[in-house]
Design an enzyme around this catalytic site. Structure first.
Site, PDB file in Angstrom:
ATOM      1  N   GLY A 181      54.813 -29.871 -69.096  1.00  0.00           N
ATOM      2  CA  GLY A 181      53.353 -30.001 -69.046  1.00  0.00           C
ATOM      3  C   GLY A 181      52.733 -29.597 -70.378  1.00  0.00           C
ATOM      4  O   GLY A 181      53.090 -28.573 -70.950  1.00  0.00           O
ATOM      5  N   THR A 233      53.163 -22.995 -71.565  1.00  0.00           N
ATOM      6  CA  THR A 233      52.809 -23.519 -70.233  1.00  0.00           C
ATOM      7  C   THR A 233      51.599 -22.758 -69.712  1.00  0.00           C
ATOM      8  O   THR A 233      51.526 -21.532 -69.878  1.00  0.00           O
ATOM      9  CB  THR A 233      53.963 -23.389 -69.223  1.00  0.00           C
ATOM     10  OG1 THR A 233      53.435 -23.543 -67.897  1.00  0.00           O
ATOM     11  CG2 THR A 233      54.679 -22.047 -69.293  1.00  0.00           C
ATOM     12  N   VAL A 289      54.630 -24.153 -87.451  1.00  0.00           N
ATOM     13  CA  VAL A 289      56.017 -24.482 -87.810  1.00  0.00           C
ATOM     14  C   VAL A 289      56.017 -25.266 -89.119  1.00  0.00           C
ATOM     15  O   VAL A 289      56.764 -24.956 -90.055  1.00  0.00           O
ATOM     16  CB  VAL A 289      56.708 -25.317 -86.679  1.00  0.00           C
ATOM     17  CG1 VAL A 289      58.013 -25.933 -87.181  1.00  0.00           C
ATOM     18  CG2 VAL A 289      56.971 -24.449 -85.448  1.00  0.00           C
ATOM     19  N   ASP A 321      51.075 -22.005 -66.836  1.00  0.00           N
ATOM     20  CA  ASP A 321      51.424 -21.241 -65.620  1.00  0.00           C
ATOM     21  C   ASP A 321      51.753 -19.758 -65.886  1.00  0.00           C
ATOM     22  O   ASP A 321      51.780 -18.970 -64.949  1.00  0.00           O
ATOM     23  CB  ASP A 321      52.641 -21.876 -64.934  1.00  0.00           C
ATOM     24  CG  ASP A 321      52.399 -23.326 -64.584  1.00  0.00           C
ATOM     25  OD1 ASP A 321      51.232 -23.681 -64.333  1.00  0.00           O
ATOM     26  OD2 ASP A 321      53.374 -24.103 -64.575  1.00  0.00           O
ATOM     27  N   ARG A 324      30.509 -22.713 -57.462  1.00  0.00           N
ATOM     28  CA  ARG A 324      29.807 -21.660 -56.698  1.00  0.00           C
ATOM     29  C   ARG A 324      28.291 -21.916 -56.648  1.00  0.00           C
ATOM     30  O   ARG A 324      27.653 -21.706 -55.606  1.00  0.00           O
ATOM     31  CB  ARG A 324      30.087 -20.281 -57.298  1.00  0.00           C
ATOM     32  CG  ARG A 324      29.551 -19.159 -56.411  1.00  0.00           C
ATOM     33  CD  ARG A 324      29.546 -17.857 -57.130  1.00  0.00           C
ATOM     34  NE  ARG A 324      30.762 -17.083 -56.977  1.00  0.00           N
ATOM     35  CZ  ARG A 324      31.114 -16.437 -55.877  1.00  0.00           C
ATOM     36  NH1 ARG A 324      30.402 -16.520 -54.788  1.00  0.00           N
ATOM     37  NH2 ARG A 324      32.206 -15.715 -55.844  1.00  0.00           N
ATOM     38  N   ARG A 335      44.250 -28.219 -67.594  1.00  0.00           N
ATOM     39  CA  ARG A 335      45.339 -28.258 -68.572  1.00  0.00           C
ATOM     40  C   ARG A 335      44.858 -28.826 -69.908  1.00  0.00           C
ATOM     41  O   ARG A 335      45.533 -28.688 -70.930  1.00  0.00           O
ATOM     42  CB  ARG A 335      46.480 -29.106 -68.015  1.00  0.00           C
ATOM     43  CG  ARG A 335      47.827 -28.528 -68.314  1.00  0.00           C
ATOM     44  CD  ARG A 335      48.912 -29.096 -67.451  1.00  0.00           C
ATOM     45  NE  ARG A 335      49.221 -30.478 -67.734  1.00  0.00           N
ATOM     46  CZ  ARG A 335      50.148 -31.173 -67.066  1.00  0.00           C
ATOM     47  NH1 ARG A 335      50.844 -30.587 -66.107  1.00  0.00           N
ATOM     48  NH2 ARG A 335      50.396 -32.425 -67.356  1.00  0.00           N
ATOM     49  N   ARG A 389      27.558 -22.899 -48.226  1.00  0.00           N
ATOM     50  CA  ARG A 389      28.879 -23.369 -47.788  1.00  0.00           C
ATOM     51  C   ARG A 389      29.988 -22.415 -48.214  1.00  0.00           C
ATOM     52  O   ARG A 389      29.765 -21.507 -49.019  1.00  0.00           O
ATOM     53  CB  ARG A 389      29.186 -24.713 -48.448  1.00  0.00           C
ATOM     54  CG  ARG A 389      28.395 -25.864 -47.906  1.00  0.00           C
ATOM     55  CD  ARG A 389      28.692 -27.095 -48.744  1.00  0.00           C
ATOM     56  NE  ARG A 389      27.974 -28.252 -48.221  1.00  0.00           N
ATOM     57  CZ  ARG A 389      27.699 -29.325 -48.947  1.00  0.00           C
ATOM     58  NH1 ARG A 389      28.037 -29.387 -50.206  1.00  0.00           N
ATOM     59  NH2 ARG A 389      27.059 -30.339 -48.391  1.00  0.00           N
ATOM     60  N   GLY A 441      61.291 -25.636 -67.541  1.00  0.00           N
ATOM     61  CA  GLY A 441      62.205 -26.782 -67.614  1.00  0.00           C
ATOM     62  C   GLY A 441      62.716 -26.982 -69.036  1.00  0.00           C
ATOM     63  O   GLY A 441      63.884 -27.338 -69.253  1.00  0.00           O
TER      64      GLY A 441
END
Ligand code: F6P
Length: 324
Positions: free
Chosen positions: A14, A128, A26, A130, A157, A256, A165, A107
């Site tokens: 991802g 990532t 780099v 995550d 919100r 993302r 709601r 991965g």
């Protein structure tokens, strides 16, 4: 010091904000030491097909502020097979590449472990949203993703309050709840559902909402990490059990993309430069990581053995206390 003359850099898995800063660093760091850099397009697939571009200073000068990855990415199925990894290794040897810098998540690291068995030298940078790479305190993209999710939830919100709601908002994170925890706490969510802590007790969420309803509140927010429970199902249950109209928003890829935060640009720059330094010092098959806010590196095989990071328990307890 070992003599590295040519590096290939790629991004895989991802995309994550901050990857471009790492690529840039780099290239800039390599240039200082007269090391040639080739950019591999579409992750490990590009290594197999030898889809590459030369990368010089002019190619990366103004990319710090760009989301995504200028090298594109993939989740290569072929790289899982040894014959294709061999093909990728042969390509690198044929083109005189001494080492690969691979920027990606879990991965990508697993791919790197098997690739070193082909005699390759590969240094990984954890990238990532995550934040689920166990050996490092930080992965590129997390900060931007949390800020994007927070901004989106704030807006949701507003509408939720106006209509009285309950909003159920699903965020990403693969098998980890860091984005949900941080964005949930930042937006004062009434409930945060995390993969690490979910015990299947729907009542805990609906009871909390009912209690607040009795106390006079008229709008509610529940942040759910993807893959724990079906967000529409949760919203339907909340509505059925509390009588409060409930709606779902799945943030998806919005969290993302976008301009990297200053933190992701900074850590991308640090990690990219550090990866080149690791190679120059002759260390092989390493992963760059942050420990106690300092750059370190581990053997890739050792890094994956580190037990997967559990959620910070103080942060989790606090999230419960602050949503009472
Ligand atoms: O690993 C990053 C991530 O965005 C996860 O949060 C999510 O589960 C996954 O990628 C989605 O993957 P894809 O881009 O293949 O849909």
């Amino acid at each position: 010091m070992c003599t590295i003359k040519k590096i290939a850099v790629l991004t895989s898995g991802g995309d994550a904000p901050g990857m471009n800063s790492a690529i840039r660093a780099v290239v800039f760091s390599a240039a200082q030491f007269h090391i040639e850099v080739v950019g591999v397009l579409r992750g490990y697939d590009g290594l197999i097909d030898w889809e590459t571009i030369p990368l010089g200073l002019e190619d990366v000068r103004n990319i710090n502020n760009q989301g995504g990855t200028i090298l594109f990415t993939s989740r290569s199925e072929r790289f899982l097979q040894q014959e294709y990894r061999r093909q990728a290794a042969d390509n690198l040897t044929k083109h005189g590449v001494d080492a690969v810098v691979a920027i990606g998540g879990d991965g990508t690291l697993r791919g790197a472990i098997t690739f070193q068995e082909e005699g390759m030298n590969i240094v990984c940078i954890p990238g990532t949203i995550d934040r689920d790479v166990a050996c490092t305190e930080y992965t590129l993209g997390f900060d931007t993703a949390v800020n994007t999710a927070t901004d989106a939830i704030d807006k949701i919100r507003d509408s939720s309050v106006s209509h009285g709601r309950c909003s159920v908002v699903e965020v990403m994170g693969r098998k980890r709840g860091y984005i949900a925890l941080w964005a949930g706490m930042a937006t004062s969510a009434d409930g945060i559902v995390l993969p690490e802590k979910w015990d299947g007790n729907f009542n805990r969420i609906t009871d909390a909402i009912k209690k607040r309803h009795t106390d006079g509140r008229n709008s509610y927010l529940v942040v759910v990490a993807e893959g724990v429970i079906d967000a529409p199902e949760l919203a339907a249950m909340i509505q059925a059990d509390t009588g409060i109209e409930s709606r779902v928003s799945v943030l998806g890829y919005i969290q993302r993309g976008g301009q990297p935060s200053a933190k992701d640009r900074m850590y991308g720059s640090l990690m990219g430069a550090y990866a080149v330094e690791v190679l120059r010092q002759g260390r092989k098959n390493r992963i760059v990581a942050i420990k106690n806010d300092i750059l370190v590196d581990y053997a890739i095989s050792e890094a994956l053995d580190i037990e997967n990071n559990t959620l910070d328990s103080f942060q989790y307890e606090l999230s419960l206390r602050l949503s009472e």
